[in-house]
Design a protein around this motif. Structure first.
Motif, PDB file in Angstrom:
ATOM      1  N   LEU A 167       0.855  -1.189   0.000  1.00 40.13           N
ATOM      2  CA  LEU A 167       0.000   0.000   0.000  1.00 40.13           C
ATOM      3  C   LEU A 167       0.890   1.237   0.000  1.00 40.13           C
ATOM      4  O   LEU A 167       0.909   2.001   0.954  1.00 40.13           O
ATOM      5  CB  LEU A 167      -0.910  -0.011   1.233  1.00 40.13           C
ATOM      6  CG  LEU A 167      -1.761  -1.277   1.442  1.00 40.13           C
ATOM      7  CD1 LEU A 167      -2.533  -1.175   2.741  1.00 40.13           C
ATOM      8  CD2 LEU A 167      -2.691  -1.503   0.255  1.00 40.13           C
ATOM      9  N   GLY A 168       1.652   1.407  -1.044  1.00 35.98           N
ATOM     10  CA  GLY A 168       2.623   2.485  -1.077  1.00 35.98           C
ATOM     11  C   GLY A 168       3.977   1.997  -0.596  1.00 35.98           C
ATOM     12  O   GLY A 168       4.214   0.797  -0.425  1.00 35.98           O
ATOM     13  N   GLU A 169       4.899   2.938  -0.337  1.00 38.38           N
ATOM     14  CA  GLU A 169       6.262   2.592   0.035  1.00 38.38           C
ATOM     15  C   GLU A 169       6.390   2.132   1.483  1.00 38.38           C
ATOM     16  O   GLU A 169       7.315   1.396   1.812  1.00 38.38           O
ATOM     17  CB  GLU A 169       7.190   3.794  -0.182  1.00 38.38           C
ATOM     18  CG  GLU A 169       7.329   4.209  -1.639  1.00 38.38           C
ATOM     19  CD  GLU A 169       8.286   5.373  -1.805  1.00 38.38           C
ATOM     20  OE1 GLU A 169       8.808   5.846  -0.765  1.00 38.38           O
ATOM     21  OE2 GLU A 169       8.531   5.794  -2.937  1.00 38.38           O
ATOM     22  N   ASN A 170       5.492   2.536   2.363  1.00 41.30           N
ATOM     23  CA  ASN A 170       5.691   2.303   3.797  1.00 41.30           C
ATOM     24  C   ASN A 170       4.607   1.475   4.464  1.00 41.30           C
ATOM     25  O   ASN A 170       4.533   1.429   5.691  1.00 41.30           O
ATOM     26  CB  ASN A 170       5.805   3.651   4.524  1.00 41.30           C
ATOM     27  CG  ASN A 170       6.958   4.482   4.015  1.00 41.30           C
ATOM     28  OD1 ASN A 170       8.063   3.976   3.855  1.00 41.30           O
ATOM     29  ND2 ASN A 170       6.710   5.755   3.738  1.00 41.30           N
ATOM     30  N   ALA A 171       3.759   0.834   3.688  1.00 39.16           N
ATOM     31  CA  ALA A 171       2.693   0.037   4.304  1.00 39.16           C
ATOM     32  C   ALA A 171       2.348  -1.152   3.420  1.00 39.16           C
ATOM     33  O   ALA A 171       2.505  -1.113   2.197  1.00 39.16           O
ATOM     34  CB  ALA A 171       1.459   0.895   4.540  1.00 39.16           C
TER      35      ALA A 171
ATOM     36  N   PHE B 207       7.698   3.734   9.540  1.00 38.03           N
ATOM     37  CA  PHE B 207       7.767   5.184   9.665  1.00 38.03           C
ATOM     38  C   PHE B 207       9.105   5.549  10.287  1.00 38.03           C
ATOM     39  O   PHE B 207       9.398   5.226  11.426  1.00 38.03           O
ATOM     40  CB  PHE B 207       6.591   5.754  10.477  1.00 38.03           C
ATOM     41  CG  PHE B 207       6.283   4.994  11.733  1.00 38.03           C
ATOM     42  CD1 PHE B 207       6.732   5.428  12.970  1.00 38.03           C
ATOM     43  CD2 PHE B 207       5.537   3.821  11.683  1.00 38.03           C
ATOM     44  CE1 PHE B 207       6.443   4.726  14.126  1.00 38.03           C
ATOM     45  CE2 PHE B 207       5.240   3.118  12.841  1.00 38.03           C
ATOM     46  CZ  PHE B 207       5.695   3.576  14.071  1.00 38.03           C
ATOM     47  N   GLY B 208       9.952   6.182   9.454  1.00 39.12           N
ATOM     48  CA  GLY B 208      11.306   6.467   9.896  1.00 39.12           C
ATOM     49  C   GLY B 208      12.060   5.175  10.152  1.00 39.12           C
ATOM     50  O   GLY B 208      12.087   4.268   9.319  1.00 39.12           O
ATOM     51  N   ASP B 209      12.662   5.057  11.321  1.00 38.01           N
ATOM     52  CA  ASP B 209      13.411   3.854  11.698  1.00 38.01           C
ATOM     53  C   ASP B 209      12.544   2.839  12.441  1.00 38.01           C
ATOM     54  O   ASP B 209      13.053   1.825  12.927  1.00 38.01           O
ATOM     55  CB  ASP B 209      14.602   4.240  12.584  1.00 38.01           C
ATOM     56  CG  ASP B 209      15.650   5.017  11.808  1.00 38.01           C
ATOM     57  OD1 ASP B 209      15.907   4.657  10.650  1.00 38.01           O
ATOM     58  OD2 ASP B 209      16.204   5.995  12.361  1.00 38.01           O
ATOM     59  N   PHE B 210      11.247   3.098  12.527  1.00 37.59           N
ATOM     60  CA  PHE B 210      10.340   2.191  13.222  1.00 37.59           C
ATOM     61  C   PHE B 210       9.642   1.253  12.238  1.00 37.59           C
ATOM     62  O   PHE B 210       9.353   1.626  11.096  1.00 37.59           O
ATOM     63  CB  PHE B 210       9.273   2.971  14.001  1.00 37.59           C
ATOM     64  CG  PHE B 210       9.789   3.676  15.216  1.00 37.59           C
ATOM     65  CD1 PHE B 210       9.837   3.028  16.443  1.00 37.59           C
ATOM     66  CD2 PHE B 210      10.238   4.981  15.126  1.00 37.59           C
ATOM     67  CE1 PHE B 210      10.309   3.683  17.569  1.00 37.59           C
ATOM     68  CE2 PHE B 210      10.716   5.648  16.246  1.00 37.59           C
ATOM     69  CZ  PHE B 210      10.758   4.996  17.473  1.00 37.59           C
ATOM     70  N   ASP B 211       9.379   0.039  12.706  1.00 38.73           N
ATOM     71  CA  ASP B 211       8.668  -0.967  11.912  1.00 38.73           C
ATOM     72  C   ASP B 211       7.610  -1.597  12.828  1.00 38.73           C
ATOM     73  O   ASP B 211       7.937  -2.228  13.832  1.00 38.73           O
ATOM     74  CB  ASP B 211       9.643  -2.026  11.405  1.00 38.73           C
ATOM     75  CG  ASP B 211       9.038  -2.927  10.347  1.00 38.73           C
ATOM     76  OD1 ASP B 211       7.857  -3.296  10.484  1.00 38.73           O
ATOM     77  OD2 ASP B 211       9.737  -3.260   9.375  1.00 38.73           O
TER      78      ASP B 211
ATOM     79  N   ALA C 260       9.687  -2.659  16.162  1.00 41.16           N
ATOM     80  CA  ALA C 260      11.153  -2.657  16.132  1.00 41.16           C
ATOM     81  C   ALA C 260      11.664  -1.275  15.764  1.00 41.16           C
ATOM     82  O   ALA C 260      11.042  -0.554  14.968  1.00 41.16           O
ATOM     83  CB  ALA C 260      11.664  -3.684  15.123  1.00 41.16           C
ATOM     84  N   TYR C 261      12.807  -0.916  16.340  1.00 43.51           N
ATOM     85  CA  TYR C 261      13.471   0.347  16.024  1.00 43.51           C
ATOM     86  C   TYR C 261      14.885   0.047  15.568  1.00 43.51           C
ATOM     87  O   TYR C 261      15.660  -0.582  16.289  1.00 43.51           O
ATOM     88  CB  TYR C 261      13.497   1.259  17.245  1.00 43.51           C
ATOM     89  CG  TYR C 261      14.254   2.557  17.024  1.00 43.51           C
ATOM     90  CD1 TYR C 261      13.713   3.575  16.239  1.00 43.51           C
ATOM     91  CD2 TYR C 261      15.513   2.758  17.585  1.00 43.51           C
ATOM     92  CE1 TYR C 261      14.405   4.751  16.023  1.00 43.51           C
ATOM     93  CE2 TYR C 261      16.208   3.934  17.380  1.00 43.51           C
ATOM     94  CZ  TYR C 261      15.655   4.932  16.596  1.00 43.51           C
ATOM     95  OH  TYR C 261      16.340   6.103  16.375  1.00 43.51           O
TER      96      TYR C 261
END
Length: 394
Positions: A244-248, A280-284, A309-310
């Protein structure tokens, strides 16, 4: 060309050696007219004798033998342009053979890891793990589209200072590749069903996937380890993943396990799952819902898993690090062999959490410390597990 004519060749090659041994060959005495030149070439590694220590200077040389000498001289930095031109075809043939050999060597790679592990469980049933696990990974290229993979494992158990060595086992042996638009893996390998929240264990089987942004994957295979109480099984599963896009991404699927003991079928266990992943950023962050049922005993249950996770330690980046936190609440019907390092109380259901940190002390050296607090959903058993390991990869 007689071998004794290396005198003229030595002059042409301009090979130098700071020192050379006296009488390099038994049939080239110190008074021989070509002694100095032959000794110089031998010391430089350009010419070699026979196993019996002789040079046999009166023998005729083939063009291929001469090309070998020219090639060695070129490697020493000698100016042999004229000879290289004369023996161009032989040198080219020699180069083809060497290149082919190097390509064959590069075709197979061996990597590995050594992990020292210490785990202390202070739950209802106290236990400790203290071992050294060694793994060797072999990969060979079949062609541009297919490759072979294998993994050998040995675990040395130090519990109670016994230092017992386990067997050396072939844990993986499989091929993978492409067939048209399909990506295929087949053999003994480690599939992950529902990201391991339903099944994560070495198996004999295959998986086929199609697509990239929207991917469909099918699994079929045989469980090679006991699930619990001498229960084995066979499985089949279908999963879909949509970006769903680059981050989801959105994912889901269904799996069925035919549980058996002694070759006789016990029951079927079906598990459905669906979830979302956000970066989002360094978070998963990943959240998953699961629903399962067992047909013969007619039981059903659901559950959910949340993973956060970070960053994360990278083997090739000294000083990199990461932290993670997981929460589990799953009924027994929603999993077979879980991916978590926590005590998952297989066959009973479990809930609880885990937190941890990993750090790259040096390149290819990563340490992990984690704590897991879980409990059975059908008994009063609890687990409080401290997990520590350090892994060396090569």
């Amino acid at each position: 060309m007689k071998k004794s004519l290396v005198l003229a060749m030595a002059m042409a090659l301009g090979v130098t050696a700071s020192a050379y041994a006296a009488n390099p060959f038994s049939d080239v005495p110190a008074g021989h007219w070509a002694y100095d030149s032959i000794s110089k070439l031998a010391a430089a590694g350009v010419v070699e004798g026979y196993p019996d220590g002789s040079f046999k200077g009166e023998n005729l040389m083939t063009r291929y033998e001469m090309a070998q000498i020219v090639a060695k001289a070129m490697a020493k930095g000698a100016n042999v342009d004229a000879l290289a031109a004369e023996f161009a075809q032989e040198l080219d043939n020699l180069g083809v053979r060497v290149a082919a050999l190097e390509k064959k060597v590069d075709n197979v790679t061996i990597t590995g890891e050594v992990r020292y592990l210490y785990v202390s469980n202070h739950g209802t049933n106290r236990s400790h793990e203290n071992n050294l696990r060694s793994r060797l990974y072999l990969a060979g290229k079949v062609n541009e589209d297919w490759s072979y993979h294998a993994m050998v494992q040995n675990t040395q158990d130090f519990h109670n200072n016994k230092g017992e060595e386990g067997d050396i086992n072939w844990k993986e042996a499989y091929v993978d590749g492409k067939l048209g638009g399909l990506k295929i893996t087949a053999g003994r390998y480690n599939p992950l069903i529902a990201q391991g929240n339903v099944y994560d264990e070495f198996s004999e089987g295959a998986e086929v996937s199609y697509g990239s942004k929207y991917k469909l994957t099918g699994f079929v295979g045989k469980v090679t380890e006991d699930i619990f109480d001498d229960v084995q099984g066979e499985y089949k599963a279908l999963e879909v993943n949509a970006e769903l896009g680059e981050n989801a991404s959105l994912f889901g699927g269904v799996s069925q396990f035919d549980l058996k003991t002694g070759g006789e079928k016990i029951e079927d266990q079906d598990v459905w799952h669906a979830g979302l992943n956000f970066k989002f950023g360094d978070f998963d962050l990943t959240g998953m819902y699961l629903y399962g049922r067992r047909d013969k005993v007619d039981t059903h249950g659901d559950g959910f898993v949340v993973n956060l996770a970070y960053k994360g330690a990278e083997a090739d980046e000294k000083g990199s690090w990461g932290i993670f936190a997981n929460y589990y609440d799953q009924e027994a019907e929603t999993y077979i062999l879980h991916t978590t390092d926590a005590e998952s109380f297989t066959g009973e259901g479990f809930k609880g959490y885990g937190v941890g940190v990993n750090y790259a002390f040096a390149k290819n050296i990563i340490g992990t410390v984690a704590y897991y607090d879980t409990e059975s959903k059908s008994t009063s058993d609890k687990s409080h597990k401290l997990w520590t390991d350090i892994t060396f990869t090569f």
